[in-house]
Design a protein around this motif. Structure first.
Motif, PDB file in Angstrom:
ATOM      1  N   GLY A 248      -2.196 -20.099  -5.702  1.00 58.08           N
ATOM      2  CA  GLY A 248      -2.805 -19.332  -6.781  1.00 58.08           C
ATOM      3  C   GLY A 248      -4.306 -19.146  -6.632  1.00 58.08           C
ATOM      4  N   ILE A 249      -4.906 -19.756  -5.594  1.00 63.89           N
ATOM      5  CA  ILE A 249      -6.352 -19.600  -5.395  1.00 63.89           C
ATOM      6  C   ILE A 249      -6.637 -18.200  -4.848  1.00 63.89           C
ATOM      7  N   LEU A 250      -7.640 -17.562  -5.430  1.00 64.66           N
ATOM      8  CA  LEU A 250      -8.038 -16.224  -4.991  1.00 64.66           C
ATOM      9  C   LEU A 250      -9.210 -16.331  -4.038  1.00 64.66           C
ATOM     10  N   THR A 251      -9.270 -15.453  -3.086  1.00 67.45           N
ATOM     11  CA  THR A 251     -10.435 -15.432  -2.231  1.00 67.45           C
ATOM     12  C   THR A 251     -10.816 -14.010  -1.873  1.00 67.45           C
TER      13      THR A 251
ATOM     14  N   VAL B  28     -11.431  -7.112   0.421  1.00 66.95           N
ATOM     15  CA  VAL B  28     -10.177  -7.238  -0.326  1.00 66.95           C
ATOM     16  C   VAL B  28     -10.232  -8.563  -1.088  1.00 66.95           C
ATOM     17  N   ILE B  29      -9.387  -8.713  -2.086  1.00 64.27           N
ATOM     18  CA  ILE B  29      -9.223 -10.011  -2.748  1.00 64.27           C
ATOM     19  C   ILE B  29      -7.771 -10.431  -2.557  1.00 64.27           C
TER      20      ILE B  29
ATOM     21  N   GLN C 135      -1.761 -13.014  -0.012  1.00 59.17           N
ATOM     22  CA  GLN C 135      -1.256 -11.712  -0.448  1.00 59.17           C
ATOM     23  C   GLN C 135      -2.424 -10.881  -0.967  1.00 59.17           C
ATOM     24  N   VAL C 136      -2.435  -9.612  -0.604  1.00 59.43           N
ATOM     25  CA  VAL C 136      -3.505  -8.725  -1.076  1.00 59.43           C
ATOM     26  C   VAL C 136      -3.244  -8.374  -2.544  1.00 59.43           C
ATOM     27  N   ILE C 137      -4.266  -8.616  -3.378  1.00 55.32           N
ATOM     28  CA  ILE C 137      -4.158  -8.288  -4.798  1.00 55.32           C
ATOM     29  C   ILE C 137      -5.092  -7.124  -5.141  1.00 55.32           C
ATOM     30  N   TYR C 138      -6.248  -7.122  -4.507  1.00 58.39           N
ATOM     31  CA  TYR C 138      -7.252  -6.079  -4.750  1.00 58.39           C
ATOM     32  C   TYR C 138      -7.769  -5.567  -3.410  1.00 58.39           C
ATOM     33  N   PRO C 139      -7.972  -4.265  -3.226  1.00 56.81           N
ATOM     34  CA  PRO C 139      -7.799  -3.161  -4.160  1.00 56.81           C
ATOM     35  C   PRO C 139      -6.353  -3.076  -4.677  1.00 56.81           C
TER      36      PRO C 139
ATOM     37  N   GLU D 217      -4.418  -0.827  -5.380  1.00 58.35           N
ATOM     38  CA  GLU D 217      -3.502   0.142  -4.749  1.00 58.35           C
ATOM     39  C   GLU D 217      -2.934  -0.371  -3.424  1.00 58.35           C
ATOM     40  N   PHE D 218      -3.566  -1.405  -2.845  1.00 55.77           N
ATOM     41  CA  PHE D 218      -3.048  -1.995  -1.607  1.00 55.77           C
ATOM     42  C   PHE D 218      -2.341  -3.332  -1.856  1.00 55.77           C
ATOM     43  N   ALA D 219      -2.094  -3.665  -3.117  1.00 56.08           N
ATOM     44  CA  ALA D 219      -1.517  -4.979  -3.450  1.00 56.08           C
ATOM     45  C   ALA D 219      -0.179  -5.182  -2.758  1.00 56.08           C
ATOM     46  N   THR D 220      -0.024  -6.377  -2.186  1.00 54.65           N
ATOM     47  CA  THR D 220       1.235  -6.679  -1.499  1.00 54.65           C
ATOM     48  C   THR D 220       2.102  -7.638  -2.325  1.00 54.65           C
ATOM     49  N   ALA D 221       1.604  -8.099  -3.465  1.00 60.10           N
ATOM     50  CA  ALA D 221       2.395  -8.991  -4.337  1.00 60.10           C
ATOM     51  C   ALA D 221       1.822  -8.951  -5.748  1.00 60.10           C
TER      52      ALA D 221
END
Lengths: 435, 285
Positions: free
Chosen positions: A300-303, A402-403, A415-419, A421-425
């Motif tokens: 759940g950690i974002l980077t 990306v985030i 997993q790509v969350i941001y942008p 539109e490119f989110a993968t999950a």
């Protein structure tokens, strides 16, 4: 007799022409100095970056017909007669003064045509001064202190976006959460995300990240309830972790290197911290050892990042090259190693455009260079040097960040969350916590 | 109040660990007047012993402590026998560079064998566990590490001040020549001091591994703190190392909370002031 002499002359002439032709130049090498932290606390990082640069050099020097980018078809630099790229690595030990000494040594003793590196902004700052003095190009793939491209240097070009972009990405992401743009999560009231606490390591990179976060928070209406710098070579971070918890912040933001990132998360887990979101400013949070060492504690950690292996779904060549990288290194590309790949790619393109190893010709070619998006493994619009933010010089203006979010332990993935539109999950929200 | 209690408690707990790390360094210096730059690498070896024991043997890392002590002891005695006895014949600077060379050798040997990767212990009875005392929550592995350090420190103190062996060690430390005239095998005492130094810091490494990350370069960080601790407490002083360890632990705990960026600066300011105003340290001779 005369015909024998004539034949001999023709053979000699043919040989002489052949020796002076590009075919012979193909045997030549173009030496590029590459400074990285190959020992000390940052040695694991340096190793991954070196592997990224070496893979790029290998793809430039040898034919990879299945890869859909031009360098894979070149077998050397075409306009330099097929000359091969040779990377001469030097160890910065993670120390600015030592990094500068290595730049001098590479220029003076190794006779490199230019220098790349050095990962840490503080080392890039000192090493690039040596290239500036010597009048040789310094192409920086991965240092993100905004100040580096605001010095007005004539011989310094930066490929990566700098912290200003990434911090803008963070606040765009937070704003997006409040507007319900995040995949799988309804709009979150701003009151639940408003309070931020920031811990940044105390070298130039961390200090710059902290300053930019404070500026953006003020502009976008977020409240910094705690912010401090700490030494990344710390024997203990319990007091610092307690300070974050005592702040009552909803979101914890970090700008750490690897060892301190691991220590921080371990300590917060031991103390049972429960923030709503945890976000890291790249570096330590994206090292292969980070997720491997922390396991489910990192779920759940974002980077903030520039790369994810999941990008293979949207950029085919990115997936192909990452597969080769993984087969050699044993782990996937991360934002820093992928940018070092691109750094060497930039060298190849610019040498091909310059058609010479003369520093002035390279500088001229760098200022005119335009590598289109389809040539890159990154989710960028391309590489083109300009002035994207006030005061920037010779800074790539087509990059972006990306985030990612670590999800799915065991075997967690970025997993790509941001942008968005490119989110993968779907976004995991709120952060599962460590209680 | 709760926060202050927690910060001070953690400061004292880490202080016990720092004191135990500094103990061996102080002991070796006290007996032989040699600064062991490889002390941090002995600690790192102890950490890898804990890692290997818990990774490759179905044992809790706590079981690694006697193994780390034994390996540390052997490493200390071997270092003395095969390096220090030779460099003692050279000038002072050779002694300095000798242990510095040993530091580099051990560091890069471990890096060669295990690579530069950062590792942590993934399991263990106390790894990742908390102890709640009502108003404060403490990391169980840190409490255990501090408790064991305190206990073992007391044991070494007792051994040095209450046993025949300890008296021989102190006699060697005070005047090696006179000790030899009294029939003490000073060579053996020197080797013993190195062995005890290696064993204690090996155990400290095994304990640290429970809550700290493990990497071949980790020794430098702790040896710098150990130097400051020993200088603060007084070179060669066991009780000085203990008190200085707690002071250093508190400085970095409290400093870490209020001015994290400067927490090491505060430790080295304390070190600097000691060197300037009381060169023999708090309890040194």
């Amino acid at each position: 007799m005369r015909s024998k002499w004539l034949m001999t002359w023709i053979i000699c002439l043919t040989l002489a022409v052949a020796m002076g032709s590009p075919a012979t130049a193909a045997a030549e090498e173009v030496k590029i100095g590459f400074i990285l932290p190959l020992s000390g606390a940052l040695a694991p990082t340096g190793k991954a970056l070196r592997e990224g640069a070496e893979l790029a050099a290998d793809i430039i020097n040898n034919k990879y017909p299945d890869l859909g980018i031009s360098i894979a078809q070149w077998e050397g630099i075409p306009n330099l007669g097929g000359a091969k790229i040779k990377l001469v690595f030097a160890d910065s030990r993670g120390e600015p003064a030592w990094g500068a000494d290595q730049a001098k040594r590479l220029i003076r003793d190794e006779k490199v045509i230019g220098v790349s590196g050095c990962y840490q902004s503080s080392v890039t700052k000192t090493a690039s001064v040596e290239a500036e003095r010597a009048g040789l190009p310094f192409i920086n793939p991965d240092s993100t202190s905004p100040a580096l491209s605001k010095r007005g240097f004539k011989w310094f070009w930066r490929v990566t976006p700098h912290e200003t972009w990434f911090t803008a990405d963070l606040f765009n992401f937070l704003d997006g959460l409040t507007q319900g743009k995040a995949p799988g999560v309804k709009a979150i009231p701003k009151a639940k995300l408003k309070k931020l606490a920031v811990a940044a390591e105390n070298t130039e990179w961390g200090a710059a990240a902290l300053k930019t976060i404070e500026e953006f928070a003020a502009q976008r209406g977020y409240e910094i309830v705690e912010a401090f710098k700490y030494p990344h070579k710390a024997a203990d971070l319990t007091s610092e972790a307690r300070r974050l918890m005592a702040s009552g912040a909803d979101v914890y933001l970090f700008a750490p290197y690897l060892a301190d990132a691991i220590l921080f998360i371990k300590t917060l887990k031991e103390l049972g911290a429960a923030p709503t979101l945890v976000w890291g400013q790249d570096a330590g949070f994206v090292e292969p050892d980070f997720a491997k060492t922390l396991g489910a504690a990192a779920n759940g950690i974002l980077t903030r990042d520039l790369f994810s292996p999941q990008l293979a779904d949207v950029i085919a060549v990115s997936g192909q090259i990452n597969t080769i990288y993984r087969s050699r290194a044993g782990y996937d590309f991360h934002g820093s190693s992928a940018r070092n790949f691109v750094g060497i790619q930039v060298w190849a393109h610019v040498l091909n455009e310059a058609k010479s190893t003369d520093p002035k010709a390279i500088a001229e070619a760098l200022n005119k260079l335009h590598i289109p998006s389809k040539e890159l493994i990154m989710p960028w619009k391309g590489v083109k040097f300009g002035e994207p933010f006030p005061g920037d010089t010779q800074q790539n203006e087509l990059g972006s960040g990306v985030i990612n979010q670590l999800q799915g332990f065991p075997g967690g993935k970025y997993q790509v969350i941001y942008p968005f539109e490119f989110a993968t999950a779907d976004l995991i929200y709120p952060f599962p916590g460590w209680k | 109040m709760e926060l202050a209690t927690q910060i001070i408690t953690y400061g004292v707990l880490m202080g016990f660990v720092f004191a135990f790390i500094a103990l061996g360094l102080s002991l070796i210096f006290g007996v032989m007047n040699i600064v062991n730059f490889a002390h941090g690498e002995f600690l790192m070896v102890g950490m890898y012993v804990a890692l290997l024991t818990s990774t490759y043997l179905p044992l809790d890392p706590l079981v690694s402590l006697p193994i780390a002590a034994a390996i540390g002891f052997v490493l200390g005695v071997f270092s003395y026998r095969f390096l220090i006895t030779h460099i003692l014949r050279g000038p002072m600077v050779a002694q300095l560079f000798g242990t510095f060379g040993l530091m580099l050798f051990l560091r890069y040997l471990v890096m060669f064998i295990f690579g530069p990767d950062v590792r942590t212990l993934s399991h263990g009875v106390l790894v990742g566990k908390n102890i709640s005392l009502g108003w404060i929550s403490l990391d169980a592995s840190k409490v255990m590490a501090a408790g064991l350090c305190l206990l073992l420190f007391a044991f070494v103190y007792w051994m040095i001040y209450r046993t025949k062996l300890g008296r021989a060690l102190r006699a060697t430390s005070l005047d090696a020549e006179a000790a030899r005239y009294m029939g003490i095998d000073t060579e053996r005492m020197n080797g013993f001091a190195w062995g005890i130094g290696g064993a204690t810091v090996g155990i400290a490494g095994g304990l640290l591994a429970h809550f700290y990350y493990i990497t071949p370069t980790i020794g430098m960080l702790f040896v710098l703190i150990a130097f400051a601790t020993v200088a603060l407490g007084g070179f060669g002083s066991i009780s000085g190392a203990f008190l200085a360890g707690i002071i250093v632990g508190l400085i970095q705990g409290v400093g870490g909370h209020y001015l994290s960026e400067l927490k090491f600066t505060f430790i080295y300011i304390a070190y600097f002031l000691t060197v300037v105003f009381r060169p023999r340290g708090l309890f040194g001779w």
